[in-house]
Write a protein that holds these residues in place. Structure first.
Motif, PDB file in Angstrom:
ATOM      1  N   ASP A   1       5.566   2.616  -1.820  1.00  0.00           N
ATOM      2  CA  ASP A   1       5.335   1.668  -0.735  1.00  0.00           C
ATOM      3  C   ASP A   1       3.957   1.874  -0.110  1.00  0.00           C
ATOM      4  N   LEU A   2       3.542   3.119   0.058  1.00  0.00           N
ATOM      5  CA  LEU A   2       2.213   3.390   0.617  1.00  0.00           C
ATOM      6  C   LEU A   2       1.118   2.869  -0.314  1.00  0.00           C
ATOM      7  N   VAL A   3       1.309   3.055  -1.605  1.00  0.00           N
ATOM      8  CA  VAL A   3       0.308   2.566  -2.571  1.00  0.00           C
ATOM      9  C   VAL A   3       0.219   1.051  -2.507  1.00  0.00           C
ATOM     10  N   ARG A   4       1.376   0.376  -2.459  1.00  0.00           N
ATOM     11  CA  ARG A   4       1.379  -1.088  -2.347  1.00  0.00           C
ATOM     12  C   ARG A   4       0.686  -1.532  -1.060  1.00  0.00           C
ATOM     13  N   THR A   5       0.986  -0.862   0.026  1.00  0.00           N
ATOM     14  CA  THR A   5       0.406  -1.232   1.319  1.00  0.00           C
ATOM     15  C   THR A   5      -1.105  -1.046   1.312  1.00  0.00           C
ATOM     16  N   ALA A   6      -1.573   0.046   0.748  1.00  0.00           N
ATOM     17  CA  ALA A   6      -3.020   0.288   0.665  1.00  0.00           C
ATOM     18  C   ALA A   6      -3.702  -0.801  -0.161  1.00  0.00           C
ATOM     19  N   GLN A   7      -3.068  -1.202  -1.254  1.00  0.00           N
ATOM     20  CA  GLN A   7      -3.652  -2.257  -2.100  1.00  0.00           C
ATOM     21  C   GLN A   7      -3.721  -3.578  -1.349  1.00  0.00           C
ATOM     22  N   ILE A   8      -2.649  -3.913  -0.645  1.00  0.00           N
ATOM     23  CA  ILE A   8      -2.608  -5.162   0.115  1.00  0.00           C
ATOM     24  C   ILE A   8      -3.680  -5.177   1.193  1.00  0.00           C
ATOM     25  N   LYS A   9      -3.866  -4.050   1.854  1.00  0.00           N
ATOM     26  CA  LYS A   9      -4.811  -3.958   2.962  1.00  0.00           C
ATOM     27  C   LYS A   9      -6.242  -3.676   2.515  1.00  0.00           C
ATOM     28  N   GLY A  10      -6.431  -3.429   1.236  1.00  0.00           N
ATOM     29  CA  GLY A  10      -7.776  -3.213   0.721  1.00  0.00           C
ATOM     30  C   GLY A  10      -8.402  -1.898   1.145  1.00  0.00           C
ATOM     31  N   VAL A  11      -7.551  -0.883   1.374  1.00  0.00           N
ATOM     32  CA  VAL A  11      -8.052   0.436   1.753  1.00  0.00           C
ATOM     33  C   VAL A  11      -7.579   1.456   0.718  1.00  0.00           C
ATOM     34  N   MET A  12      -8.009   2.698   0.884  1.00  0.00           N
ATOM     35  CA  MET A  12      -7.686   3.738  -0.086  1.00  0.00           C
ATOM     36  C   MET A  12      -6.783   4.790   0.528  1.00  0.00           C
ATOM     37  N   MET A  13      -6.003   5.465  -0.336  1.00  0.00           N
ATOM     38  CA  MET A  13      -5.174   6.569   0.129  1.00  0.00           C
ATOM     39  C   MET A  13      -5.177   7.686  -0.902  1.00  0.00           C
TER      40      MET A  13
END
Length: 332
Positions: free
Chosen positions: A104-116
């Motif tokens: 879920d964190l990976v999906r959220t980062a992709q949607i928001k255009g940021v990195m984790m």
């Protein structure tokens, strides 16, 4: 990088040593209101730019990166909130309490255009990278054995009936998540995803205080030992058909190793004057973010994903609580 550090515990203090050597344009820390004096002292001692006692206020500021150094069960919630606010996120190991939270964190980062990223320093250490490049010199791997056993003062409290987060199954605690995770990351970084996972744990009150993890890679076998209820000299070995690599430290602290060849010859690799063990990963995180190196980010997240699945399967086999919640999907 303009970074906000969540937490004032041991890992946060190690990060303080690192940020002093980094060219970060702004460094702030988040603490609790009841610990404001401690937070102020931390800022003064380390020359930080400021501190916050409210997470939303920190996220409203112009920090661009959040480093989550909180207890394991809080990683997902605090990391996700930062991602939703458009911040890059670095999360201490283990990155989340279960594999679904990480996805879920990976999906959220992709949607928001940021990195984790997961802050697992092993992959960035010069000695580990050299070992990875030289693995072939030991021939085909046959037996790999990594041990990280460290008696915990918190285990004494645990025996007395106090359940601190590190021994709390409801807070993603246990020897596997706290210590053996280092071994697992080192193994997956070297050899990839195993065919089969088996975890034999010493269980007390629903949590693993120590255990032996075996990973089957088909042509070779791996043993990873992690213990918080006992200790032993730490030694990690990779035995191959031509020789054996020996690391006389935990993999997360390695600054060298020996290659003991079957011929009797010994080859030594040593990093002269190594930096703080967290320095190398933060230098790389800064580079990846600055250069927008998505390929490297994905490579490291793939390793984190495999490790997360291994951890979850190992805990499932021992009936350790793993059903931590996942929030609703992020809106585009």
């Amino acid at each position: 990088m303009r970074i906000g550090i969540l937490g004032t515990g041991m890992m946060a203090n190690l990060v303080m040593e690192t940020v002093k050597k980094m060219d970060f344009s702004y460094v702030a820390v988040l603490g609790r209101r009841e610990s404001e004096d401690k937070v102020k002292a931390l800022c003064l001692e380390n020359g930080l730019d400021g501190y916050f006692l409210d997470y939303d206020e920190l996220l409203d500021s112009d920090v661009d990166t959040i480093y989550v150094a909180l207890p394991n069960h809080l990683h997902y919630e605090f990391g996700r909130k930062a991602l939703m606010r458009g911040k890059h996120v670095i999360i201490e190991k283990p990155v989340t309490a279960n594999a679904e939270q990480l996805k879920d964190l990976v999906r959220t980062a992709q949607i928001k255009g940021v990195m984790m990223f997961e802050a697992m320093n092993i992959h960035y250490l010069p000695a580990y990278k050299a070992l990875k490049d030289q693995l072939w010199q030991a021939g085909d791997p046959k037996i790999v054995s990594f041990n990280y056993s460290q008696y915990s003062s918190r285990y004494d409290a645990f025996k007395d009936g106090q359940i601190l987060p590190v021994f709390d199954p409801m807070k993603a605690g246990g020897a596997l998540m706290d210590l053996n995770v280092y071994n697992i990351h080192a193994i997956v970084g070297l050899f990839g995803k195993p065919w089969e996972v088996r975890y034999e744990a010493n269980m007390e009150r629903g949590i693993d205080t120590s255990g032996v993890l075996t990973l089957d890679y088909g042509d070779f076998k791996v043993v990873a030992i992690g213990a918080k209820d006992c200790k032993a000299p730490v030694r990690c070995t990779i035995q191959g058909t031509k020789g054996c690599f020996v690391v006389p430290k935990p993999m997360s602290q390695m600054d060298g190793y020996e290659l003991q060849l079957n011929s009797g010859e010994t080859v030594e690799y040593r990093v002269e004057k190594p930096e703080n063990r967290l320095y190398y990963e933060f230098a790389e995180f800064e580079r990846i973010i600055r250069e927008k190196d998505r390929e490297k980010e994905e490579e490291m997240l793939k390793i984190s994903g495999i490790v997360s699945e291994i951890l979850e399967e190992a805990r499932r086999q021992n009936r350790i609580f793993t059903r931590f919640p996942v929030m609703l999907p992020a809106a585009p």
